[in-house]
Design an enzyme around this catalytic site. Sequence first.
Site, PDB file in Angstrom:
ATOM      1  N   CYS A  84      -9.779 -11.855   3.634  1.00 55.34           N
ATOM      2  CA  CYS A  84      -9.512 -10.426   2.540  1.00 55.34           C
ATOM      3  C   CYS A  84     -10.340 -10.188   1.825  1.00 55.34           C
ATOM      4  O   CYS A  84     -10.563  -8.968   1.054  1.00 55.34           O
ATOM      5  CB  CYS A  84      -8.196 -10.986   2.489  1.00 55.34           C
ATOM      6  SG  CYS A  84      -7.214 -10.355   3.783  1.00 55.34           S
ATOM      7  N   CYS A 210       5.547  -6.626   1.441  1.00 52.27           N
ATOM      8  CA  CYS A 210       4.392  -6.572   2.274  1.00 52.27           C
ATOM      9  C   CYS A 210       3.550  -5.764   2.190  1.00 52.27           C
ATOM     10  O   CYS A 210       4.186  -5.063   1.791  1.00 52.27           O
ATOM     11  CB  CYS A 210       4.587  -7.748   3.579  1.00 52.27           C
ATOM     12  SG  CYS A 210       5.915  -8.447   4.653  1.00 52.27           S
ATOM     13  N   LYS A 332      -0.607  -3.239  -1.393  1.00 52.89           N
ATOM     14  CA  LYS A 332       1.314  -2.532  -0.769  1.00 52.89           C
ATOM     15  C   LYS A 332       1.402  -1.729  -0.646  1.00 52.89           C
ATOM     16  O   LYS A 332       1.813  -1.370   0.568  1.00 52.89           O
ATOM     17  CB  LYS A 332       1.831  -2.836  -2.027  1.00 52.89           C
ATOM     18  CG  LYS A 332       3.433  -3.377  -2.169  1.00 52.89           C
ATOM     19  CD  LYS A 332       4.447  -3.646  -1.335  1.00 52.89           C
ATOM     20  CE  LYS A 332       4.334  -3.018   0.364  1.00 52.89           C
ATOM     21  NZ  LYS A 332       5.879  -2.215   0.753  1.00 52.89           N
ATOM     22  N   HIS A 336      -4.160  -2.168   3.503  1.00 56.55           N
ATOM     23  CA  HIS A 336      -4.698  -3.226   3.562  1.00 56.55           C
ATOM     24  C   HIS A 336      -5.406  -3.024   4.637  1.00 56.55           C
ATOM     25  O   HIS A 336      -5.272  -4.111   6.172  1.00 56.55           O
ATOM     26  CB  HIS A 336      -4.233  -4.410   3.431  1.00 56.55           C
ATOM     27  CG  HIS A 336      -4.913  -5.764   3.173  1.00 56.55           C
ATOM     28  ND1 HIS A 336      -6.000  -6.011   3.057  1.00 56.55           N
ATOM     29  CD2 HIS A 336      -4.765  -7.318   3.409  1.00 56.55           C
ATOM     30  CE1 HIS A 336      -6.234  -6.967   2.450  1.00 56.55           C
ATOM     31  NE2 HIS A 336      -5.786  -7.910   2.886  1.00 56.55           N
TER      32      HIS A 336
END
Length: 389
Positions: A84, A210, A332, A336
């Site tokens: 990430c 998540c 969030k 992502h």
Amino acid sequence: MARACVVGAGMTHFGVHDKPLEELFAEAALSAIHDAGVDGDEIDSLYFGNAMGGITENDTHLAPKLASYLGLQGIPCQRFEDACATSSNAFKHAVQSVEAGVHDVVLVGGAERCTPETGLDTKEMTRTFASASHRTYEQPLGLTFPGVFALLTKRHMYEYGTTEEQLAEVAVKNHDHGRYNPRAHFGGQVDVAEVLDSPIVADPFHLMDCCPFSDGASAVIVVSDELAESFRGEPVDVTGVGHRTDTVPIADKNAPVETTAAKEAATEAYEQAGISADNIDFAEVHDCFTGAEVIAIEALGLVPEGEGGPVTKRGETHLSGEMPVNPSGGLKAKGHPIGATGTAQIVELTEQLRGEVGERQVPDATKAVAHNLGGDTATAVVTVMEAGQ
Ligand code: COA
């Protein structure tokens, strides 16, 4: 030594896209190029981030493919992969190449597709992401990324008394910020009860704790400060980039809940910038899960150790608070698309420090920090940017 600045920033909407990677990246890159007012033949390198394309789309050797698609064939190009933290690491290398005088004008960014548009559903994408955990000790046990951050967060709850309600406040805040970001995957207000009532994914995380799986791309133009005035885009200075790694697997880390790599990368970035955490006006942090934001703001020194939960509950990290965190909506709510996330944070810092983001503007912001994690917090890149003088 030259100082690096960002003179152009662009990104796609983060969400669900049916476009191939090259089209997504081109949209972000052309937007950054237009923002900078740079000519294609002035770009002398491409630093590109994509984490999972080899697995998710059978698409590798992406840097020259994307350069060709953009009409930039011939220039040196390289692809980065650091889970990430992929494109923040590409950004670090772009900054260093400009500071070293190797390149004058670098296009840097990332693109990733993580939604079912790739043909992979949540279960298959979760398994693909888990390739970033330890092949021998973690993958056979079924440790997923919600699981990795759930372990760290459970430990934080044990050590500091952090509560599920405090975690839920992170989601409430970031969804609230996402409402003001037209490029966010999710906006819309949610409340603590909705977060706590959503299905459990990995205890203590509910679905609403998540980040989503998103598609998207982001890009910036990095140039030397000596050249900055020759471009249209208002320059924003890159005054520090810290980069550290920690032990993998998670069980071998000395102090997993402090995220040592992030703490050390922050120290490095602040030292380079000649500032301390007290000077920071706002932060974009890696809130892949609500607990990750609580841990991140402590690692950055923005709040005292163990205070991340209470500070969030008091509203201090809201746009209207003393230390706004994730004004973009963060991972969030903004989304992502992993390889695009690092430079998307740089896009937000750039646009905020120029005062361009309208309703989600942090008033009078002059110094900001971006915090991007890779894998089980084993890679951390922390960037300090300052409004141009
Ligand atoms: N936040 C808010 N809403 C979400 C969401 C999220 N993270 N994920 C999905 N939703 C919404 C969807 O829009 C959908 O809403 P709708 O019913 O109104 O259309 C609903 O929740 C169900 O969506 P679905 O895609 O079926 O959910 P899912 O159960 O397949 O996946 C998660 C949900 C949370 C399990 C998945 O998003 C996930 O695993 N996220 C973490 C990704 C990750 O690990 N990234 C790496 C971090 S290091």
